[in-house]
Design a protein around this motif. Sequence first.
Motif, PDB file in Angstrom:
ATOM      1  N   UNK A 325       0.865  -1.176   0.000  1.00 52.85           N
ATOM      2  CA  UNK A 325       0.000   0.000   0.000  1.00 52.85           C
ATOM      3  C   UNK A 325       0.903   1.227   0.000  1.00 52.85           C
ATOM      4  N   UNK A 326       0.873   1.974  -1.088  1.00 48.68           N
ATOM      5  CA  UNK A 326       1.696   3.181  -1.202  1.00 48.68           C
ATOM      6  C   UNK A 326       0.790   4.399  -1.178  1.00 48.68           C
ATOM      7  N   UNK A 327       0.912   5.202  -0.123  1.00 51.37           N
ATOM      8  CA  UNK A 327       0.047   6.369   0.020  1.00 51.37           C
ATOM      9  C   UNK A 327       0.553   7.528  -0.822  1.00 51.37           C
ATOM     10  N   UNK A 328      -0.206   8.594  -0.779  1.00 54.50           N
ATOM     11  CA  UNK A 328      -0.064   9.740  -1.667  1.00 54.50           C
ATOM     12  C   UNK A 328       1.377  10.250  -1.775  1.00 54.50           C
ATOM     13  N   UNK A 329       1.815  10.446  -3.021  1.00 57.07           N
ATOM     14  CA  UNK A 329       3.103  11.069  -3.346  1.00 57.07           C
ATOM     15  C   UNK A 329       4.313  10.278  -2.860  1.00 57.07           C
ATOM     16  N   UNK A 330       4.161   8.983  -2.700  1.00 52.14           N
ATOM     17  CA  UNK A 330       5.318   8.119  -2.427  1.00 52.14           C
ATOM     18  C   UNK A 330       6.156   7.981  -3.700  1.00 52.14           C
ATOM     19  N   UNK A 331       7.466   7.946  -3.541  1.00 44.93           N
ATOM     20  CA  UNK A 331       8.385   7.739  -4.662  1.00 44.93           C
ATOM     21  C   UNK A 331       9.193   6.471  -4.432  1.00 44.93           C
ATOM     22  N   UNK A 332       9.142   5.555  -5.398  1.00 46.16           N
ATOM     23  CA  UNK A 332       9.927   4.318  -5.347  1.00 46.16           C
ATOM     24  C   UNK A 332      10.948   4.374  -6.485  1.00 46.16           C
ATOM     25  N   UNK A 333      12.210   4.360  -6.126  1.00 47.76           N
ATOM     26  CA  UNK A 333      13.275   4.562  -7.121  1.00 47.76           C
ATOM     27  C   UNK A 333      13.672   3.259  -7.811  1.00 47.76           C
ATOM     28  N   UNK A 334      14.577   3.397  -8.758  1.00 47.81           N
ATOM     29  CA  UNK A 334      15.021   2.280  -9.585  1.00 47.81           C
ATOM     30  C   UNK A 334      15.627   1.142  -8.756  1.00 47.81           C
ATOM     31  N   UNK A 335      15.374  -0.091  -9.192  1.00 47.97           N
ATOM     32  CA  UNK A 335      15.942  -1.304  -8.598  1.00 47.97           C
ATOM     33  C   UNK A 335      15.535  -1.517  -7.139  1.00 47.97           C
ATOM     34  N   UNK A 336      14.396  -0.979  -6.740  1.00 50.76           N
ATOM     35  CA  UNK A 336      13.850  -1.259  -5.406  1.00 50.76           C
ATOM     36  C   UNK A 336      12.881  -2.436  -5.501  1.00 50.76           C
ATOM     37  N   UNK A 337      12.795  -3.196  -4.418  1.00 54.15           N
ATOM     38  CA  UNK A 337      11.838  -4.306  -4.357  1.00 54.15           C
ATOM     39  C   UNK A 337      11.074  -4.205  -3.045  1.00 54.15           C
ATOM     40  N   UNK A 338       9.759  -3.992  -3.148  1.00 51.97           N
ATOM     41  CA  UNK A 338       8.890  -3.856  -1.977  1.00 51.97           C
ATOM     42  C   UNK A 338       7.899  -5.011  -1.952  1.00 51.97           C
ATOM     43  N   UNK A 339       7.754  -5.641  -0.792  1.00 52.29           N
ATOM     44  CA  UNK A 339       6.794  -6.734  -0.632  1.00 52.29           C
ATOM     45  C   UNK A 339       6.170  -6.619   0.759  1.00 52.29           C
ATOM     46  N   UNK A 340       4.858  -6.499   0.826  1.00 53.42           N
ATOM     47  CA  UNK A 340       4.130  -6.291   2.078  1.00 53.42           C
ATOM     48  C   UNK A 340       4.664  -5.045   2.810  1.00 53.42           C
ATOM     49  N   UNK A 341       4.605  -3.929   2.116  1.00 52.92           N
ATOM     50  CA  UNK A 341       5.071  -2.647   2.642  1.00 52.92           C
ATOM     51  C   UNK A 341       3.915  -1.660   2.643  1.00 52.92           C
ATOM     52  N   UNK A 342       3.818  -0.839   3.701  1.00 54.38           N
ATOM     53  CA  UNK A 342       2.867   0.273   3.765  1.00 54.38           C
ATOM     54  C   UNK A 342       3.668   1.551   3.915  1.00 54.38           C
ATOM     55  N   UNK A 343       3.573   2.447   2.939  1.00 56.75           N
ATOM     56  CA  UNK A 343       4.231   3.744   3.067  1.00 56.75           C
ATOM     57  C   UNK A 343       3.182   4.816   3.316  1.00 56.75           C
ATOM     58  N   UNK A 344       3.462   5.700   4.242  1.00 55.34           N
ATOM     59  CA  UNK A 344       2.588   6.843   4.464  1.00 55.34           C
ATOM     60  C   UNK A 344       2.876   7.904   3.401  1.00 55.34           C
ATOM     61  N   UNK A 345       2.306   9.080   3.546  1.00 54.55           N
ATOM     62  CA  UNK A 345       2.426  10.114   2.516  1.00 54.55           C
ATOM     63  C   UNK A 345       3.867  10.627   2.378  1.00 54.55           C
ATOM     64  N   UNK A 346       4.217  10.968   1.143  1.00 55.23           N
ATOM     65  CA  UNK A 346       5.479  11.669   0.833  1.00 55.23           C
ATOM     66  C   UNK A 346       6.728  10.905   1.262  1.00 55.23           C
ATOM     67  N   UNK A 347       6.667   9.590   1.192  1.00 53.96           N
ATOM     68  CA  UNK A 347       7.841   8.766   1.487  1.00 53.96           C
ATOM     69  C   UNK A 347       8.712   8.661   0.237  1.00 53.96           C
ATOM     70  N   UNK A 348      10.026   8.674   0.422  1.00 50.56           N
ATOM     71  CA  UNK A 348      10.971   8.490  -0.679  1.00 50.56           C
ATOM     72  C   UNK A 348      11.817   7.258  -0.387  1.00 50.56           C
ATOM     73  N   UNK A 349      11.796   6.298  -1.311  1.00 51.38           N
ATOM     74  CA  UNK A 349      12.616   5.097  -1.190  1.00 51.38           C
ATOM     75  C   UNK A 349      13.674   5.166  -2.284  1.00 51.38           C
TER      76      UNK A 349
END
Length: 371
Positions: A325-349
């Motif tokens: 679940x990726x909330x508003x304005x989350x950024x997931x960058x290149x070569x990232x792998x997310x599994x069973x992740x919850x990000x709140x607003x404006x998170x940068x990975x």
Amino acid sequence: MKAAGIIFSSIHNETIDELTRKRTSASIPFGARYRLIDFALSNFLYADITDIGILTQKNYQSLMDHVGSGKDWDLSRKNGGLIIFPPYSSHRSDFLYENRFEALQSVNGYIEKSNVDYFILTDSDNVNMVDYNKVLDFHKNHDADLTLIYKKMNVTEDMTHNLSFKIGENDRIVGSNLYSKLNEKCNVFLNITIINKSLLSSLLSDALVVGAKSFTRDVIHNNVKSLKMFGYKYDGIYLRMSSMENYFKGNMSLLKEDVRNELFGDDQHKIYTKVRDSAPTRYGSNAKVENCFVADGCIIEGTVINSIIFRGVKIAKGAVVENSILMQDTTVSNKCHLNYVVTDKNVIIKENNTLAGCEKVPFYLGKYQVV
């Protein structure tokens, strides 16, 4: 038969501490573009109930930003409409209420002056589609003092402190338990009450004299025999947000077609939310998206599977997002792998991150975090 609504926005803040550190439970994001309070407000609108008060307590700036004047729900009116009440008692400006009874006492003046016959009291930590037209007809036809909405279901660990009822003839409540037994099938109270205005006002006044503290215990449980209480059985969808696990499962249930149809398939019973003018989501030429619930305004260039994606999310080429679940304005960058992740607003990975949790304990990142 005129009714007004009162929404408790903060009663269950402690149940999902991660999501309510900077917001109320009513303003928890849900389903890619909504907040939990949207469902309570939309249920009232479906029944043409436009006098609605929201009781606040702490961390309610996010809630005020969301509902504003109420114009997105057609509740910005000269007469009636939406009212957001401050969190302090009317008789003590330094006193922050701690429960439903004290919250209602803080707005007793509003209740007494309201030109309505009934009040509908509801929490905002769940998703439901209650038809208040039917409930009000039920209440009137039974000449009830209180009508309490319940759902027959198996009691999970988070429901053991919920009131449950014994229903007799003609839907009359003949007994109640303050605590429900784990794994037992019970008539579980959903914390939605229809009560006559005159009775509510007198109960609040009497409470100051006798020192009553709990609406559930001192009004409902202790007066089952002395007041005409009836139970209205609700059989529709009910998603309870009482833990991070339940929040995750509730969102993920939107990936099922029958759940989506029940929540959003009725053109008459629409779910309204704050309008945010965004461009349609843009998918890159190499994007792969399977079984997802995606809002507008996103840019998706990577792989997204079995996930809930809120507005304005950016997923870079080469990133893989699964069961998240990726909330508003989350950024997931290149070569990232997310599994069973919850990000709140404006998170940068940032690049090359691998983050993983599980269904019962998803990995959570708070607002504005950078990892």
